[in-house]
Design an enzyme around this catalytic site. Structure first.
Site, short mmCIF file in Angstrom:
data_model
loop_
_atom_site.label_atom_id
_atom_site.label_comp_id
_atom_site.label_asym_id
_atom_site.label_seq_id
_atom_site.Cartn_x
_atom_site.Cartn_y
_atom_site.Cartn_z
CG ASP A 1 -11.30 9.60 2.10
OD1 ASP A 1 -11.01 10.70 1.56
OD2 ASP A 1 -11.59 9.51 3.31
C1 BGC Z 1 -11.32 13.00 4.00
C2 BGC Z 1 -12.56 13.16 3.15
C3 BGC Z 1 -12.42 14.38 2.28
C4 BGC Z 1 -11.19 14.22 1.42
C5 BGC Z 1 -10.94 15.39 0.50
C6 BGC Z 1 -10.07 13.01 3.17
O1 BGC Z 1 -8.94 13.07 3.97
O2 BGC Z 1 -11.39 11.78 4.72
O3 BGC Z 1 -13.69 13.28 3.98
O4 BGC Z 1 -13.56 14.56 1.50
O5 BGC Z 1 -10.04 14.10 2.27
O6 BGC Z 1 -10.50 16.50 1.22
#
Ligand code: BGC
Length: 739
Positions: free
Chosen positions: A227
């Site tokens: 993530d």
């Molecule tokens: C989120 C993800 C997301 C990523 C990119 C993160 O903060 O948890 O679900 O895909 O950011 O935006």
């Protein structure tokens, strides 16, 4: 196109290491000198959110905003979701996006989860089935899915730091299973590791999650990325199975070089991670196509999904459908400024936004009052709303949560609507008894504050860019509601099994409720709920009959009839109840479902296929799911609390999940196990030690050595004690050898 194995041989170690981190927020590194371009990945999940910016602003390019995942699941229509995901795939192709960051399949321990709107369901089977359809749809268009967030990311509070303590069986049955089902059925090109730790180790560097479970147990072979900014210790992450750190640019390449120099990460392991990155790049480039998007068709698809996801919670005194000749008061700013998506990384720019006000105005005479701005109601707004409601034939009042109440990044403070909205609802209901309340929320809310005043209620979720039009179609009966709750609406927050443990202490959240979340808890406990899991009314009525089980094919068949006046779809849900299991199970679990569309009077026979997990549960000491022999009740119905047909079936299994009691276990343990019970019972009979003996109840709790010690004190001789001991030891070694 390039060949992965050959390319690998052409890369320097520097280049390899660089490939293991993104180039920026939304691109992977390409390899310019070899003519390999940088591919694009972006959020998801309910449409394409393509922006150059890393900030969660409004800069995303317009794209079709579909209903959020909670709503998708409430459609209980995987076929429609597959079409939707294929449409998202087409839009990705048109914007040159190779990977969409979704779907998310985390669980819903509590209605307060800030991202519940972005996840499918409280039930792992429903979540897995919907996610699987999503992945199948998007990947059919040559765009990779990213199944996220693996794993244990069930809350936003301290999400970067919190350690989720989850016992193995709960982890596997509830929180890994949705991922596992998708991997079994439609392996996603990529997966995303979560922010949090699970059982003491950060998910993006957990060998337990990434190696033991994901690779060894589930056989997943695709790429695992982190993530965004989830990597704590870069070397540890790649050593333990992470392929790609996101976002870039990487500033910690030196840490990986050091790990290579110290042989903490071998060349072969590095090559394996790089191979996964190269394979992904190749997959994206190979399937890249020029696509012209049919925007109006996608908008209509978004509208259809919104229609199918809306759940008619109640409909008393014939409130709905509305009639074109009625004068309708539409109250609520959401009618003009739709609450159509949630806050955070999934926040998109709609291509074409329909409003409830516009759509209702096309169908009837409307008096509109805004009622509120966000969570606040001014006196002026209240007066205008009450005056609009007074004298109208029907009132449609739109309420729900705002971005400040429900979003990525934080959990909800409680399950109630904003106090001013509650006050507005009450005032409107006093002014006019014919109120339909439309709820735009991404997760369950408490409705008990206004149940007694409101005759009709529609859960409309965060319904995407077609939500306004969809709402009008449902309200006016042009479409028959067929959405079913993908999560229970408890009577009050305090009834939720995580009430005392969520969101945990500073460091830890203990999943103490174990397997008993959602309806698994409420139904096992027989606790009243406001609206049960799977519930949703229709303008028609359906009946079920002829439930049959075909053991060889593992199929359940039944007939369903539309006995009402309108064409419509009903969702038939199959729950399985285990009569007696060695380890405790919830009272029933969803194991199959089907949405069936029927015209009035139509009767159809439908077969549901049960999968290998239908009767099984996870047995930690066997490291897998296992079926036990025994009797199971098939429960077929229209919600977890509305079972219409049942049938007992017998399952024969070769697997014995029981652990043989040892010579240190209790009398009760021995008497409860059919392998040891006869041996001990023979000894007890020989002593004539029966339930009428004053020590009998107490002796049941004695471990075998204590029983033997006590025998002389219970009116028997030392010899008796020695005989019992000898006999038990002898016979136990014989059965142990067989076990
Ligand atoms: C989120 C993800 C997301 C990523 C990119 C993160 O903060 O948890 O679900 O895909 O950011 O935006």
């Amino acid at each position: 196109m390039f060949d992965v194995a050959t390319t690998l041989t052409q890369l320097s170690t520097d280049e390899k290491v660089r490939l293991l981190c993104g180039k920026d927020a939304w691109h992977l590194h390409g390899i310019e000198r070899l003519g390999i371009p940088a591919i694009t990945l972006t959020d998801g999940p309910h449409g394409v959110r393509l922006s150059e910016s890393q900030a969660l602003d409004d800069s995303a390019l317009p794209a079709t905003v579909f209903p959020v995942e909670a709503a998708m699941a409430a459609s209980w229509n995987p076929d429609l979701l597959e079409q939707v995901a294929a449409a998202i795939g087409e839009e990705c192709q048109s914007m040159d996006v190779g990977i969409l960051l979704g779907p998310g399949v985390n669980g819903k321990r509590t209605p307060l989860g800030g991202r519940n709107f972005e996840y499918f369901s409280e039930d792992p089977f429903l979540s897995g089935a919907m996610a699987s359809a999503f992945v199948r749809g998007i990947q059919s268009r040559g765009v990779g899915a990213c199944l996220k967030h693996f794993a244990g990311n069930e809350q936003e509070t301290r999400r970067f730091l919190v350690n989720a303590e989850i016992d193995e069986r709960t982890l596997q049955e509830l929180y890994i299973e949705p991922f596992a089902k998708v991997i079994r059925e439609n392996p996603p090109w990529t997966m995303m590791g979560a922010y949090n730790a699970v059982n003491g180790v950060h998910a993006c560097q957990s060998a337990d999650l990434l190696q033991r479970i994901l690779r060894d147990q589930l056989g997943y072979d695709g790429l695992v990325m982190s993530d965004w900014v989830a990597v704590k210790d870069k070397a540890a992450s790649h050593i333990n199975g992470l392929d790609l750190e996101m976002p870039g640019p990487g500033e910690r390449d030196a840490e990986l070089h050091a790990a290579l120099a110290e042989d903490l990460l071998s060349e072969a392991e590095l090559d394996q991670r790089v191979t996964r990155v190269l394979t992904l790049i190749k997959q994206v480039l190979d399937t890249n196509r020029t696509v012209t998007v049919e925007w109006p068709a996608h908008h209509e698809l978004a509208t259809q999904l919104a229609v199918e996801s809306m759940v008619l919670l109640k409909n008393e005194a014939g409130q709905l459908p509305l009639k074109p000749q009625q004068r309708i008061a539409v109250i609520g700013d959401f009618a003009r400024h739709p609450r159509f998506q949630g806050g955070g990384s999934s926040h998109m720019t709609p291509h074409q936004l329909s409003t409830a006000l516009g759509a209702i105005e096309q169908r009837a005479e409307v008096i509109f009052a805004e009622g509120y701005t966000e969570t606040q109601v001014t006196q002026e707004q209240l007066d205008a709303a009450v005056s609009a409601a007074t004298g109208a034939d029907r009132v449609v009042l739109l309420t729900g949560t705002t971005d400040s109440m429900e979003s990525e990044g934080f959990d909800r403070a409680d399950m109630k609507l904003a106090p001013d909205h509650l006050m507005l609802i009450s005032a409107i209901a006093d002014a006019n008894p014919n109120v339909t309340l439309v709820l735009h929320t991404g997760s369950a809310i408490e409705t008990r504050q206004f149940e007694h005043q409101i005759p009709a209620m529609l859960q409309a979720w965060l319904s995407g860019e077609g939500g306004g039009e969809a709402l009008a179609r449902v309200l006016f009966g042009e479409a028959n509601p067929s959405g079913k709750l993908s999560e229970t609406f408890p009577v009050r927050l305090e009834h939720n099994p995580t009430f005392e443990t969520f969101p945990g202490t500073k460091a830890t959240v203990a999943y103490q409720e174990g397997l008993f979340t959602g309806y698994r808890y409420y139904d096992t406990k027989a606790l009243p709920v406001q609206y049960p899991f799977g519930h949703g009314l229709s303008y028609s009525q359906f009946t079920l009959g002829d439930l049959t089980y075909h053991a060889d094919a593992r199929q359940v068949s039944f007939s369903i009839t539309n006995q009402g006046p309108a064409e419509g779809a009903e969702v038939v849900q199959l729950y399985i109840h285990d009569e007696a299991s060695t380890y405790r199970r919830p009272v029933h679990e969803l194991k199959a479902f089907r949405k069936v569309r029927l015209v009035p009077g139509e009767k159809r026979t439908v077969a549901l296929q049960l999968d290998a997990h239908a009767f099984a549960y996870y047995v930690p000491h066997l490291n897998g799911f296992a079926e036990e022999s025994g009797r199971f009740e098939l429960r077929l119905g229209f919600s977890s609390r509305d079972i219409r047909q049942t049938r007992w079936v017998t399952v024969e299994s070769d697997t014995d999940v029981r652990i043989l009691p040892t010579l240190g276990d209790t009398v009760q343990d021995w008497l409860s196990d059919s392998r040891t019970a006869p041996i001990l019972q023979t000894e007890l009979d020989r002593l004539n030690f029966t339930a009428s003996h004053p020590m009998y109840g107490i002796a049941l709790g004695f471990p075998i050595p204590q029983l033997i010690q006590f025998i002389p004190h219970m009116g028997y001789s030392e010899n008796d004690a020695r005989d019992v001991q000898r006999s038990l030891e002898q016979q136990w070694s014989q059965i142990q050898a067989l076990a």
